[in-house]
Design an enzyme around this catalytic site. Sequence first.
Site, PDB file in Angstrom:
ATOM      1  N   ASN A 113       1.353  14.059   4.484  1.00 35.33           N
ATOM      2  CA  ASN A 113       0.578  13.151   5.327  1.00 35.33           C
ATOM      3  C   ASN A 113       1.011  11.701   5.213  1.00 35.33           C
ATOM      4  OD1 ASN A 113      -0.829  13.797   2.677  1.00 35.33           O
ATOM      5  ND2 ASN A 113      -1.918  11.927   3.247  1.00 35.33           N
TER       6      ASN A 113
ATOM      7  N   HIS B  76      -1.279  17.470   3.796  1.00 32.35           N
ATOM      8  CA  HIS B  76      -2.388  18.040   4.571  1.00 32.35           C
ATOM      9  C   HIS B  76      -2.005  19.439   5.058  1.00 32.35           C
ATOM     10  CE1 HIS B  76      -4.325  14.302   4.323  1.00 32.35           C
ATOM     11  NE2 HIS B  76      -4.328  13.901   5.576  1.00 32.35           N
TER      12      HIS B  76
ATOM     13  N   GLN C  53      -7.390  18.477   3.833  1.00 35.08           N
ATOM     14  CA  GLN C  53      -6.711  17.195   3.768  1.00 35.08           C
ATOM     15  C   GLN C  53      -6.713  16.600   2.365  1.00 35.08           C
ATOM     16  OE1 GLN C  53      -8.429  16.264   8.182  1.00 35.08           O
ATOM     17  NE2 GLN C  53      -7.627  14.472   7.111  1.00 35.08           N
TER      18      GLN C  53
ATOM     19  N   GLY D 246       0.809  -1.212   0.000  1.00 36.76           N
ATOM     20  CA  GLY D 246       0.000   0.000   0.000  1.00 36.76           C
ATOM     21  C   GLY D 246       0.844   1.264   0.000  1.00 36.76           C
TER      22      GLY D 246
ATOM     23  N   CYS E  16      -3.257  11.152  10.871  1.00 35.80           N
ATOM     24  CA  CYS E  16      -2.346  12.021  10.115  1.00 35.80           C
ATOM     25  C   CYS E  16      -2.561  13.500  10.434  1.00 35.80           C
ATOM     26  CB  CYS E  16      -2.498  11.773   8.619  1.00 35.80           C
ATOM     27  SG  CYS E  16      -4.203  11.763   8.038  1.00 35.80           S
TER      28      CYS E  16
ATOM     29  N   LYS F 113      -3.883 -11.986  -1.752  1.00 34.01           N
ATOM     30  CA  LYS F 113      -4.115 -11.511  -3.126  1.00 34.01           C
ATOM     31  C   LYS F 113      -2.921 -10.727  -3.667  1.00 34.01           C
ATOM     32  CE  LYS F 113      -6.535  -7.231  -1.844  1.00 34.01           C
ATOM     33  NZ  LYS F 113      -7.784  -6.464  -1.928  1.00 34.01           N
TER      34      LYS F 113
ATOM     35  N   SER G 130      -4.854  11.530  -0.688  1.00 30.98           N
ATOM     36  CA  SER G 130      -4.039  10.360  -0.345  1.00 30.98           C
ATOM     37  C   SER G 130      -4.335   9.868   1.058  1.00 30.98           C
ATOM     38  CB  SER G 130      -2.544  10.674  -0.485  1.00 30.98           C
ATOM     39  OG  SER G 130      -2.181  11.773   0.314  1.00 30.98           O
TER      40      SER G 130
END
Length: 340
Positions: free
Chosen positions: A316, A243, A157, A12, A130, A39, A160
């Site tokens: 962030n 952010h 914000q 991620g 964040c 996966k 992402s």
Amino acid sequence: MGYRIAVVGATGNVGREMLNILAERAFPVDEIAVLASRKSLGTEVSFGDKTLKTKDLDTFDFTGWDMALFAVGSEATKIYAPKAAKAGCVVIDNSSLYRYDADVPLIVPEVNPQAVHGYSKKNIIANPNCSTAQMVVALKPLHDRATIKRVVVSTYQSVSGAGKGGIDELWDQTKSIYNPTDSKPPKQFTKQIAFNVIPHIDVFMDSGETKEEWKMVAETKKIVDPKIKVTATCVRVPVFVGHSEAINIEFEEFLDEDEARDILRESPGIMVIDKREDGGYVTPIECVGDFATFISRIRQDSTIDNGLNLWCVSDNLRKGAALNAVQIAELLGRECLKKG
């Protein structure tokens, strides 16, 4: 000697950023495991000049591993974090699952490093939200000097913060504006995010706050001081990364803007860019890829006795997530898990 580190959710955005930052900061790693769901099994990720293949989180044995940096959602964390902690591996968790647990320290290393010693109660340390992380870095040194009574914060914000799906939706909708035959209705967000702002992050609560706004209140109290009153309005804006926050602070004592500027300049993790001229401030696009939390627009608030306004910007994915997790790992290593 180095540490045996596992990165959970390595495919991620935040997991990849954790790997980048571990390498950039030359974290003492003897062995690293990159873990993901079945996966994503076998997906390749970069760690410095190495390419690593992900392993199956479901079958991974955390026994003998020193730390696990978790960058997965609360549901997966609920399953796997206790397994890692029970195996003797200290979990540094980026989800919201453990942030409000009294037996789990919630840490921003520049703000409350002493809290790290509480990790042993559950073998888990929580990484804050964040938007909270960057704000408390700015608040703490000012609180130490003049004692904060109340904070009013409005956030701007980036998408992402909602993960890869948020980034993709902004990109696709922006393109579709110029191609009306290729309409992209909102999926990740409740309304169109391209060329728009949405005053809604996370779910609504009975109080009328969103969960994101509630998090900023609860986490600031836990990290800095439970006596501080905080009210927040959290807004999603069409920015990919970074952010921003407009923060109004009311103090117990008077704090001059020039002294506040000097205090922040000397504080860890902060870069002050504050010139009263065109461009004499930092915007989100300029903070991307940087470790610092940037402070600009420091000025007195003449509407209250002891007030200041400031503008706070940070990447962030870094300070709001991956960097703070790595800094916690560094702190944990120095203070609690010393090697050699």
